[in-house]
Design an enzyme around this catalytic site. Structure first.
Site, PDB file in Angstrom:
ATOM      1  N   THR A  35       9.006   4.331   0.377  1.00 38.45           N
ATOM      2  CA  THR A  35       7.918   3.586  -0.282  1.00 38.45           C
ATOM      3  C   THR A  35       7.994   2.719  -1.336  1.00 38.45           C
ATOM      4  OG1 THR A  35       6.289   4.499  -2.155  1.00 38.45           O
ATOM      5  CG2 THR A  35       8.065   5.635  -2.118  1.00 38.45           C
ATOM      6  N   ASP A  36       7.094   1.791  -1.615  1.00 34.17           N
ATOM      7  CA  ASP A  36       7.411   0.628  -2.550  1.00 34.17           C
ATOM      8  C   ASP A  36       7.509   1.124  -4.078  1.00 34.17           C
ATOM      9  OD1 ASP A  36       4.687   1.589  -3.217  1.00 34.17           O
ATOM     10  OD2 ASP A  36       3.789  -0.439  -2.924  1.00 34.17           O
ATOM     11  N   GLU A  37       7.031   2.555  -4.268  1.00 32.64           N
ATOM     12  CA  GLU A  37       7.317   3.274  -5.582  1.00 32.64           C
ATOM     13  C   GLU A  37       8.783   2.944  -6.244  1.00 32.64           C
ATOM     14  OE1 GLU A  37       4.742   6.439  -5.992  1.00 32.64           O
ATOM     15  OE2 GLU A  37       3.186   6.005  -4.580  1.00 32.64           O
ATOM     16  N   TYR A  83       8.749  12.023  -7.773  1.00 36.65           N
ATOM     17  CA  TYR A  83       8.577  11.590  -6.459  1.00 36.65           C
ATOM     18  C   TYR A  83       9.512  10.284  -6.139  1.00 36.65           C
ATOM     19  CZ  TYR A  83       6.391   9.312  -2.356  1.00 36.65           C
ATOM     20  OH  TYR A  83       6.310   8.313  -1.257  1.00 36.65           O
ATOM     21  N   LYS A 119      12.805   9.660  -3.858  1.00 34.95           N
ATOM     22  CA  LYS A 119      12.837   8.652  -2.609  1.00 34.95           C
ATOM     23  C   LYS A 119      13.995   7.625  -2.754  1.00 34.95           C
ATOM     24  CE  LYS A 119      10.313   8.739   0.602  1.00 34.95           C
ATOM     25  NZ  LYS A 119      10.339   9.160   1.906  1.00 34.95           N
TER      26      LYS A 119
END
Ligand code: NAD
Ligand code: TYD
Length: 370
Positions: A151-153, A176, A180
Site C-alpha cells: 500500500t501507499d500508506e 496497519y 505492511k
C-alpha cells in the site's frame, strides 16, 4: 507476455482486490466490463484464504464454475505445514500475495492480528517459496515469481504538495501501515539475501465491487441506501487517491509478466479527493438512484471523532510503471464511480449477507453514530 505463469497461488483471493484479480485472470469481471477481460492467462489458480470476516466466498461465484482452472484451499498463510503442502501439491510457480488484515480502524483497536498475518504470514510464505523453489544468490531463477502486494500508506502522510515515489523513505503511522511496511522490508530482504525472484507494488485506495462495507465507499453507499448516518472523521479534509480495482489488477498482471525482479512499482489513480468532497459526489450519484433527495441525504452527514494518527494526504507518482511497463489506467473516475454505485445497489443480497455477519457487532460495539 514474457513469463510463463502456470500454477498461480493467489493469497487472500476471497477478499476485495484478490477476488477481482481472480476474476480478471479467468476472463471475468463483476460488472461485465469487456475492457477488463483481457488477461490472456491460460493457467490454473489456487486461491488460499482462511476466510476471516473480510473473506467472502460469494465474491467467487463466477470463478467456481471454472472447476479445471480455479481451486480453493481454505488455509492460513501462517500455517507453514499447509503452505508447504500447497506449494508441493500444485507445483506453484507464481505467488500473488494479497492476504492481509487491511482495515486501519481495526488495526488501531486490535493490532495483534495485523502483526500475525501481515508480518508472520508474509515471512512464512516467502520462506516456504524460497525452499520449494530452491533459490539462492548462487541459484537464481527466472521461471518463478513472488509478487508482494502493498500500500501507499507505508510512505506515511503528505502535506498539500508532493507525491510518493518508489524512493520515498518509509514512514508508516498506523499499526496497519507499519505491519505492511515490515512485510515489504522482509520481502525485499529475501530478494537481496536469498535471490528471491520478487516484485513489489504499492497502490493507493482501491474502489469497485466486492469491497467490505467497513471501508469508506461501500459503507457510505450502504448507509445512504438505508437512510443511516454518514460518519465523517474529523473535518473530512483528508485526501486519498482513488483507483478502480480492475486497473490495479491490470497493473499487477503487467508486473507479473514483465516486471524486473527486485523492483518496486507504485500504482496510483492520479485522482485525489478530499473525503468530504468525495462523499458529496457520492450522495449526488446515489441519492437519485435510491429515490432520495440529495439535499435531504446530506443532512445525515455526521462529523465524528477523528481517527487517531489519521494521515492527511496520500498521492502516488506512478510514472515508473507507466514508462517501464506501459501501464495506463483505463477507467475514468466518473465511469468507475457510477459503475460501482450501481453494482452495490443492484447487489443488495451481497451487501445484506455480508452485513449480517461479525461486522455488524464490530460496528455497534466500537462506534456510535453510525
Ligand atoms: P480484504 O481485507 O478485502 O481481503 C483480505 C483477504 O485476506 C480476506 O479474504 C481474508 O480472509 C484473507 N486473509 C486474512 N488473513 C489471512 C490469513 N492469515 N491467511 C489466509 N488468508 C487471510 O483486503 P483487500 O482490500 O482486498 O486488500 C488486499 C491487499 O491489498 C492487502 O495486502 C492490502 O494491504 C493491499 N492494498 C489494499 C488497498 C485497498 O484500497 N483496499 C490499497 C493498497 C493495497
Ligand atoms: P478507508 O476506506 O478506511 O481507507 P484508508 O484509511 O485505508 O485510506 O478510509 C478512507 C478515508 O475515509 C480515510 O481518510 C478515513 C475516512 N473515513 C471516514 O471519514 N469515515 C468512515 O466511516 C470511514 C470508514 C473512513
Amino acid at each position: 507476455m514474457s513469463r510463463k505463469l502456470k500454477n498461480v497461488l493467489v493469497t487472500g483471493g476471497a477478499g476485495f482486490i484478490g477476488s477481482n484479480f481472480i476474476n480478471y485472470l479467468l476472463g471475468l469481471s463483476a460488472t461485465g466490463s469487456k475492457e477488463f477481460m483481457d488477461s490472456g492467462f491460460t493457467g490454473r489458480i489456487i486461491n488460499v484464504d482462511c476466510l476471516t470476516y473480510a473473506g467472502n466466498p460469494d465474491n467467487l461465484s463466477m470463478a467456481v464454475k471454472q472447476k479445471d482452472r480455479y481451486i480453493f484451499e481454505k488455509a492460513d498463510i501462517c500455517d507453514r505445514k499447509e503452505m508447504e503442502r500447497i506449494f508441493k501439491q500444485y507445483d506453484i510457480d507464481t505467488v500473488v500475495h494479497f492476504a492481509a488484515e487491511s482495515h486501519v480502524d481495526r488495526s488501531i483497536l486490535g493490532p495483534e492480528a495485523f502483526i500475525r498475518t501481515n508480518v508472520t504470514g508474509t515471512f512464512t510464505l516467502l520462506d516456504v517459496a524460497r525452499k520449494y523453489w530452491n533459490v539462492s544468490l548462487d541459484n537464481k531463477r527466472d521461471d518463478v515469481i513472488f509478487h508482494h502486494i502493498s500500500t501507499d500508506e507505508v510512505y506515511g502522510s503528505l502535506g498539500p504538495d508532493g507525491y510518493f515515489t518508489e524512493t520515498t523513505p518509509y514512514d508508516p503511522r498506523s499499526p496497519y501501515s507499519s505491519s505492511k511496511a515490515s512485510s515489504d522490508h522482509i520481502a525485499m530482504a529475501y530478494y537481496h539475501t536469498y535471490g528471491m525472484p520478487l516484485t513489489l507494488s504499492n497502490c493507493t485506495n482501491n474502489y469497485g465491487p466486492y469491497q467490505f462495507p467497513e471501508k469508506l465507499l461501500p459503507l457510505m453507499i450502504s448507509n445512504i441506501r438505508d437512510g443511516k448516518n454518514l460518519p465523517v472523521y474529523g473535518e473530512g479534509k483528508n485526501i486519498r487517491d482513488w483507483i478502480y480495482v480492475e486497473d490495479h489488477n491490470r497493473a499487477v498482471w503487467q508486473i507479473l509478466n514483465n516486471g524486473r525482479y527486485g523492483e518496486k512499482y507504485n500504482i496510483g489513480g492520479e485522482n485525489e479527493w478530499q473525503n468530504i468532497k468525495l462523499l458529496n459526489k457520492l450522495i449526488d450519484l446515489t441519492a437519485p438512484l435510491t429515490g432520495k433527495n440529495a439535499e435531504e441525504v446530506r443532512k445525515s452527514i455526521v462529523y465524528v471523532k477523528d481517527r487517531p494518527g489519521h494521515d492527511a494526504r496520500y498521492a502516488i507518482d506512478c510514472s515508473k510503471i507507466k514508462k517501464e511497463l506501459g501501464w495506463q489506467r483505463k477507467m475514468t473516475f466518473e465511469q468507475g464511480l457510477e459503475l460501482t454505485v450501481k453494482w452495490y445497489l443492484e447487489h443488495r443480497e451481497w451487501m445484506d449477507r455480508i452485513l449480517s455477519g461479525e461486522y455488524k457487532n464490530w460496528i455497534s460495539e466500537n462506534y456510535s453514530g453510525r
